[in-house]
Design a protein around this motif. Structure first.
Motif, short mmCIF file in Angstrom:
data_model
loop_
_atom_site.label_atom_id
_atom_site.label_comp_id
_atom_site.label_asym_id
_atom_site.label_seq_id
_atom_site.Cartn_x
_atom_site.Cartn_y
_atom_site.Cartn_z
N ARG A 1 0.82 -1.21 0.00
CA ARG A 1 0.00 0.00 0.00
C ARG A 1 0.86 1.26 0.00
NH1 ARG A 1 -4.78 -1.46 4.41
NH2 ARG A 1 -5.86 -3.04 3.14
N PHE A 2 1.91 1.24 0.80
CA PHE A 2 2.78 2.41 0.89
C PHE A 2 3.47 2.69 -0.44
CE2 PHE A 2 6.64 4.77 1.94
CZ PHE A 2 6.14 5.75 2.78
N THR A 3 3.84 1.61 -1.14
CA THR A 3 4.46 1.77 -2.46
C THR A 3 3.52 2.50 -3.41
OG1 THR A 3 5.75 -0.26 -2.18
CG2 THR A 3 5.46 0.54 -4.43
N ILE A 4 2.24 2.14 -3.37
CA ILE A 4 1.26 2.80 -4.23
C ILE A 4 1.05 4.24 -3.80
CG2 ILE A 4 -1.16 2.79 -4.97
CD1 ILE A 4 -1.11 -0.24 -4.79
N VAL A 5 1.04 4.49 -2.49
CA VAL A 5 0.90 5.86 -1.98
C VAL A 5 2.03 6.74 -2.53
CG1 VAL A 5 1.08 7.31 0.08
CG2 VAL A 5 -0.37 5.28 0.12
N GLU A 6 3.24 6.23 -2.51
CA GLU A 6 4.37 6.98 -3.06
C GLU A 6 4.18 7.26 -4.55
OE1 GLU A 6 8.45 6.24 -0.61
OE2 GLU A 6 7.86 4.65 -1.99
N GLN A 7 3.71 6.25 -5.27
CA GLN A 7 3.49 6.42 -6.71
C GLN A 7 2.42 7.46 -6.98
OE1 GLN A 7 2.53 2.39 -7.83
NE2 GLN A 7 4.68 1.74 -7.93
N LEU A 8 1.33 7.41 -6.21
CA LEU A 8 0.24 8.38 -6.38
C LEU A 8 0.71 9.80 -6.05
CD1 LEU A 8 -2.71 6.40 -4.76
CD2 LEU A 8 -2.39 6.87 -7.19
N ALA A 9 1.49 9.91 -4.98
CA ALA A 9 2.01 11.23 -4.59
C ALA A 9 2.91 11.80 -5.68
CB ALA A 9 2.78 11.11 -3.28
N GLU A 10 3.72 10.95 -6.25
CA GLU A 10 4.61 11.40 -7.32
C GLU A 10 3.81 11.82 -8.55
OE1 GLU A 10 8.53 9.81 -9.84
OE2 GLU A 10 7.52 8.50 -8.40
N GLN A 11 2.79 11.04 -8.90
CA GLN A 11 1.96 11.35 -10.07
C GLN A 11 1.22 12.69 -9.90
OE1 GLN A 11 -0.63 7.98 -10.45
NE2 GLN A 11 1.03 6.56 -11.00
N GLN A 12 0.83 12.98 -8.65
CA GLN A 12 0.07 14.21 -8.38
C GLN A 12 0.96 15.37 -7.96
OE1 GLN A 12 -3.25 13.39 -5.71
NE2 GLN A 12 -3.50 11.32 -6.55
N GLY A 13 2.27 15.15 -7.99
CA GLY A 13 3.20 16.22 -7.61
C GLY A 13 3.10 16.60 -6.15
N ILE A 14 2.77 15.64 -5.30
CA ILE A 14 2.61 15.89 -3.87
C ILE A 14 3.88 15.49 -3.12
CG2 ILE A 14 1.33 15.21 -1.80
CD1 ILE A 14 -1.09 14.72 -3.57
N SER A 15 4.34 16.38 -2.24
CA SER A 15 5.46 16.06 -1.37
C SER A 15 4.92 15.40 -0.11
CB SER A 15 6.24 17.32 -1.00
OG SER A 15 7.18 17.05 0.02
N MET A 16 5.25 14.14 0.10
CA MET A 16 4.72 13.43 1.27
C MET A 16 5.19 14.06 2.57
SD MET A 16 4.84 9.41 0.07
CE MET A 16 4.16 8.89 1.64
N LYS A 17 6.42 14.54 2.61
CA LYS A 17 6.95 15.15 3.82
C LYS A 17 6.20 16.42 4.20
CE LYS A 17 11.71 13.42 3.63
NZ LYS A 17 13.14 13.79 3.58
N ASP A 18 5.73 17.15 3.18
CA ASP A 18 5.06 18.42 3.43
C ASP A 18 3.54 18.30 3.50
OD1 ASP A 18 7.56 19.65 3.37
OD2 ASP A 18 7.47 19.97 1.21
N SER A 19 3.03 17.10 3.28
CA SER A 19 1.58 16.89 3.25
C SER A 19 1.02 16.69 4.66
CB SER A 19 1.23 15.68 2.39
OG SER A 19 1.64 15.87 1.06
N SER A 20 -0.24 17.04 4.82
CA SER A 20 -0.92 16.81 6.10
C SER A 20 -1.31 15.34 6.20
CB SER A 20 -2.17 17.69 6.21
OG SER A 20 -3.13 17.27 5.24
N LEU A 21 -1.63 14.91 7.42
CA LEU A 21 -2.05 13.53 7.63
C LEU A 21 -3.34 13.24 6.86
CD1 LEU A 21 -1.65 10.83 9.03
CD2 LEU A 21 -2.86 11.74 11.03
N GLU A 22 -4.22 14.25 6.78
CA GLU A 22 -5.47 14.08 6.05
C GLU A 22 -5.22 13.81 4.57
OE1 GLU A 22 -4.83 16.46 8.18
OE2 GLU A 22 -6.20 15.90 9.83
N GLU A 23 -4.27 14.55 3.98
CA GLU A 23 -3.93 14.36 2.58
C GLU A 23 -3.35 12.97 2.33
OE1 GLU A 23 -2.71 18.76 0.92
OE2 GLU A 23 -1.40 17.85 2.42
N LEU A 24 -2.49 12.54 3.23
CA LEU A 24 -1.88 11.22 3.09
C LEU A 24 -2.91 10.12 3.29
CD1 LEU A 24 1.50 11.78 4.97
CD2 LEU A 24 1.10 11.74 2.51
#
Length: 268
Positions: A232-255
């Motif tokens: 699941r985490f691997t897919i989360v990383e892929q989705l974040a990359e596709q949407q141009g989202i920085s996981m480190k800077d994202s809120s818990l709600e966004e993640l």
């Protein structure tokens, strides 16, 4: 100078013992000669887990190879003791044969065991007797502390259950988990590090207790849960990359939204 050894199309266990002896002898392999029980004990663990990996992958070829590596570890440890004059591979084979015969009176004796439960009960009874154990607590203490913690906990709990020290059903075990969680919350509120560790351990121990009632191997269950998390985490990383989202800077709600999407993708 090369060591002379007969080349064959098919080798046996006797050949393995001879090869290990040559490797450890003067003029043999410097690495093998330098090893001790302690220096290669982790190798034994690694090789054992590689057998488990082959079994999980249903790989007959892999299992054949990895079992050979485990057998090599047995041969090495036996050779080290043979060199000291204490025991050798044949002694180990003799001992396990005797143990199997003694602990299977329902096969080699007149004890009756018509099913798996009866057979295990017979084995446990003989084991306690041959080891001179009169109390179940002695049997618990004999479980190696080196075992994975979840596995050891489940074995200890199973031994307690054999003498009636157990919940009637899963409901009691589940309620105990909630009780332990409340005690953990209290310890956290008190900010007492030693109590926090103790109560957290109690939570884990209680969770393992549930596994027995629902016929689940706690070690396997946690392994699968960890694997699921990684997927699941691997897919989360892929989705974040596709949407141009920085996981480190994202809120818990966004993640959490990405996590839920990952769950949907895997469920498809």
């Amino acid at each position: 100078m090369a060591v002379e050894f007969e080349q064959k199309d098919k080798y046996s266990i006797d050949d393995l013992i001879s090869i290990v002896t040559l490797l450890r002898a003067p003029g043999g392999c410097p690495w093998d000669r330098a090893q001790t029980h302690s220096s290669i004990k982790k190798n034994f663990i690694e090789e054992t887990y590689e057998v488990i990996e082959a079994i999980n992958k249903n790989s007959t070829e892999g299992m054949r190879e990895e079992l050979g590596d485990v057998l090599l570890q047995v041969a090495l440890h036996c050779e080290m003791e043979r060199e000291q004059g204490s025991f050798d591979f044949d002694d180990v084979c003799n001992d396990i044969c005797q143990k199997l015969i003694i602990r299977h009176p329902h096969v080699f004796g007149d004890v009756k065991a018509d099913n798996e439960k009866d057979a295990l009960s017979s084995w446990d009874t003989v084991k306690l007797k041959t080891k001179g154990m009169k109390k179940q607590s002695e049997s618990m203490s004999s479980i190696p502390i080196e075992l994975p913690a979840l596995m050891r906990a489940q074995k200890v709990q199973s031994k307690a259950a054999k003498v009636g020290f157990d919940w009637d059903d899963s409901e009691g075990a589940i309620n105990k988990v909630q009780e332990e969680i409340n005690e953990l919350i209290h310890a956290i509120d008190q900010n007492n590090s030693s109590d926090i560790e103790e109560e957290f351990g109690d939570v884990l121990f209680s969770c393992v207790n549930i596994s027995r009632f629902i016929d689940v191997d706690s070690e396997e269950a946690l392994t699968r849960a960890t694997d699921k998390f990684i997927k699941r985490f691997t897919i989360v990383e892929q989705l974040a990359e596709q949407q141009g989202i920085s996981m480190k800077d994202s809120s818990l709600e966004e993640l959490d939204l990405l996590w839920d999407k990952a769950k949907e993708i895997l469920a498809e």
